[in-house]
Design a protein around this motif. Structure first.
Motif, mmCIF file in Angstrom:
data_model
loop_
_atom_site.group_PDB
_atom_site.id
_atom_site.type_symbol
_atom_site.label_atom_id
_atom_site.label_comp_id
_atom_site.label_asym_id
_atom_site.label_seq_id
_atom_site.Cartn_x
_atom_site.Cartn_y
_atom_site.Cartn_z
ATOM 1 N N GLY A 8 0.815 -1.205 0.000
ATOM 2 C CA GLY A 8 0.000 0.000 0.000
ATOM 3 C C GLY A 8 0.851 1.259 0.000
ATOM 4 O O GLY A 8 0.547 2.231 -0.709
ATOM 5 N N ILE A 9 1.928 1.248 0.767
ATOM 6 C CA ILE A 9 2.835 2.397 0.790
ATOM 7 C C ILE A 9 3.500 2.564 -0.572
ATOM 8 O O ILE A 9 3.645 3.687 -1.078
ATOM 9 C CB ILE A 9 3.890 2.210 1.900
ATOM 10 C CG1 ILE A 9 3.216 2.288 3.274
ATOM 11 C CG2 ILE A 9 4.989 3.262 1.786
ATOM 12 C CD1 ILE A 9 4.144 1.961 4.426
ATOM 13 N N ALA A 10 3.887 1.434 -1.188
ATOM 14 C CA ALA A 10 4.492 1.492 -2.518
ATOM 15 C C ALA A 10 3.504 2.071 -3.535
ATOM 16 O O ALA A 10 3.881 2.867 -4.405
ATOM 17 C CB ALA A 10 4.946 0.102 -2.952
ATOM 18 N N ALA A 11 2.236 1.677 -3.427
ATOM 19 C CA ALA A 11 1.216 2.192 -4.338
ATOM 20 C C ALA A 11 1.069 3.703 -4.184
ATOM 21 O O ALA A 11 0.947 4.434 -5.180
ATOM 22 C CB ALA A 11 -0.122 1.499 -4.078
ATOM 23 N N PHE A 16 2.142 9.047 -6.362
ATOM 24 C CA PHE A 16 2.786 10.350 -6.185
ATOM 25 C C PHE A 16 3.697 10.670 -7.375
ATOM 26 O O PHE A 16 3.826 11.834 -7.766
ATOM 27 C CB PHE A 16 3.610 10.348 -4.893
ATOM 28 C CG PHE A 16 4.349 11.629 -4.637
ATOM 29 C CD1 PHE A 16 3.679 12.749 -4.158
ATOM 30 C CD2 PHE A 16 5.708 11.714 -4.886
ATOM 31 C CE1 PHE A 16 4.360 13.937 -3.933
ATOM 32 C CE2 PHE A 16 6.400 12.904 -4.657
ATOM 33 C CZ PHE A 16 5.728 14.010 -4.180
ATOM 34 N N LEU A 17 4.316 9.644 -7.968
ATOM 35 C CA LEU A 17 5.183 9.861 -9.131
ATOM 36 C C LEU A 17 4.378 10.013 -10.425
ATOM 37 O O LEU A 17 4.693 10.858 -11.265
ATOM 38 C CB LEU A 17 6.164 8.694 -9.276
ATOM 39 C CG LEU A 17 7.218 8.551 -8.178
ATOM 40 C CD1 LEU A 17 7.994 7.253 -8.368
ATOM 41 C CD2 LEU A 17 8.156 9.745 -8.159
ATOM 42 N N LEU A 18 3.344 9.187 -10.604
ATOM 43 C CA LEU A 18 2.574 9.208 -11.839
ATOM 44 C C LEU A 18 1.737 10.477 -11.964
ATOM 45 O O LEU A 18 1.613 11.043 -13.058
ATOM 46 C CB LEU A 18 1.673 7.976 -11.916
ATOM 47 C CG LEU A 18 0.767 7.865 -13.145
ATOM 48 C CD1 LEU A 18 1.591 7.830 -14.435
ATOM 49 C CD2 LEU A 18 -0.122 6.625 -13.048
ATOM 50 N N VAL A 23 0.079 15.348 -14.852
ATOM 51 C CA VAL A 23 -0.316 16.758 -14.803
ATOM 52 C C VAL A 23 0.615 17.597 -15.674
ATOM 53 O O VAL A 23 0.168 18.501 -16.403
ATOM 54 C CB VAL A 23 -0.311 17.267 -13.348
ATOM 55 C CG1 VAL A 23 -0.478 18.789 -13.310
ATOM 56 C CG2 VAL A 23 -1.414 16.593 -12.548
ATOM 57 N N LEU A 24 1.897 17.294 -15.631
ATOM 58 C CA LEU A 24 2.860 18.054 -16.427
ATOM 59 C C LEU A 24 2.589 17.889 -17.923
ATOM 60 O O LEU A 24 2.660 18.861 -18.690
ATOM 61 C CB LEU A 24 4.276 17.592 -16.088
ATOM 62 C CG LEU A 24 5.436 18.409 -16.664
ATOM 63 C CD1 LEU A 24 5.338 19.863 -16.224
ATOM 64 C CD2 LEU A 24 6.769 17.805 -16.239
ATOM 65 N N PHE A 192 2.376 3.475 -14.500
ATOM 66 C CA PHE A 192 0.985 3.031 -14.446
ATOM 67 C C PHE A 192 0.905 1.539 -14.147
ATOM 68 O O PHE A 192 0.105 1.103 -13.301
ATOM 69 C CB PHE A 192 0.280 3.326 -15.770
ATOM 70 C CG PHE A 192 -1.112 2.746 -15.837
ATOM 71 C CD1 PHE A 192 -2.176 3.425 -15.276
ATOM 72 C CD2 PHE A 192 -1.332 1.511 -16.431
ATOM 73 C CE1 PHE A 192 -3.459 2.872 -15.307
ATOM 74 C CE2 PHE A 192 -2.601 0.961 -16.470
ATOM 75 C CZ PHE A 192 -3.673 1.645 -15.904
ATOM 76 N N ALA A 193 1.709 0.736 -14.848
ATOM 77 C CA ALA A 193 1.673 -0.716 -14.642
ATOM 78 C C ALA A 193 2.066 -1.075 -13.218
ATOM 79 O O ALA A 193 1.418 -1.917 -12.574
ATOM 80 C CB ALA A 193 2.592 -1.406 -15.645
ATOM 81 N N ALA A 194 3.115 -0.444 -12.708
ATOM 82 C CA ALA A 194 3.558 -0.742 -11.347
ATOM 83 C C ALA A 194 2.486 -0.354 -10.327
ATOM 84 O O ALA A 194 2.226 -1.093 -9.365
ATOM 85 C CB ALA A 194 4.862 -0.003 -11.051
#
Length: 229
Positions: A8-11, A16-18, A23-24, A192-194
């Motif tokens: 869950g933390i990894a998700a 947070f990265l995706l 947005v950019l 996205f896949a991760a």
């Protein structure tokens, strides 16, 4: 810390990265991000026919029937009996199919244009972000790696896991090499896949635990023998 909590933390980290990457891309109206142009231009001057043919062969494995067939293989590997194989195969196909639906929705919402078609070394269609071939191959690779690791330890399956991961990476890189995606599209596909695999791992954890208890009990004689000193 439990495995589900770590996942869950990894998700959350992947989201947070995706999110800022997406947005950019939207804020810039699909224009290339820093580094995209340089990574796009380099292959244009390094495309011998043999390399292009190899890249096309690799990129073809990231779409069509093959990823779904490999998802079925993942389910068959993960199951230890016929009932588990049915459940596991249905689960792997669901993860891939639903993930594809979410990806299509994200692509339509972002609607990023591809690089100029004059630079393409293969055919392509649809929007650009995130890369469909990249996300599909990464999702499939994740399912295969999960299946392999349910049947053996990482130390014993390290070579197989590395080959599967290398395949997914090669598909993503081939999209940039062939000129049909920006590098940030491929990065978005991997993220996205991760993220989707992490979410699937958390949501299906109860089912996986249940499947681990499904199956015929050990034979009485066999059980007795295992209890002997």
């Amino acid at each position: 810390m439990t495995s589900a909590r770590r996942t869950g933390i990894a998700a959350c980290g992947l989201l947070f990265l995706l999110t800022p990457l997406t947005v950019l891309v939207v804020v810039r109206h699909g224009a290339p991000l820093p580094g995209d142009l340089a990574l796009h231009r380099w292959p244009l001057d390094h495309r011998p026919p043999v390399a292009v043919a190899a890249a096309r062969a690799v990129t073809a494995t990231g779409t069509g029937v093959l990823p779904y067939a490999l998802a079925v293989v993942a389910g068959l590997i993960a199951g230890r009996n016929s009932r588990q194989r049915r459940y596991a195969t249905a689960a792997t196909l669901a993860v891939l199919l639903i993930g594809q639906g979410v990806r299509y929705g994200l692509m339509a919402a972002v609607a990023r244009p591809r690089p100029d078609a004059v630079d393409w070394a293969t055919t392509a269609s649809g929007h650009s972000f995130p890369s469909g071939h990249t996300a599909t191959s990464a999702l499939t690779a994740g399912l295969l790696i999960w299946a392999v690791l349910t049947r053996s330890r990482l130390s014993a399956a390290r070579f197989t896991v590395a080959l599967i991961a290398l395949w997914a990476v090669a598909v993503g890189l081939s999209r940039v090499y062939l000129g049909v995606h920006w590098a940030s599209d491929v990065l978005g596909g991997w993220l996205f896949a991760a993220l989707w695999l992490a979410l699937a791992s958390v949501t299906t954890a109860p089912l996986v635990r249940t499947l681990g208890t499904v199956g015929p009990p050990p034979a009485r004689d066999s059980l007795s023998r295992t209890q002997l000193p």
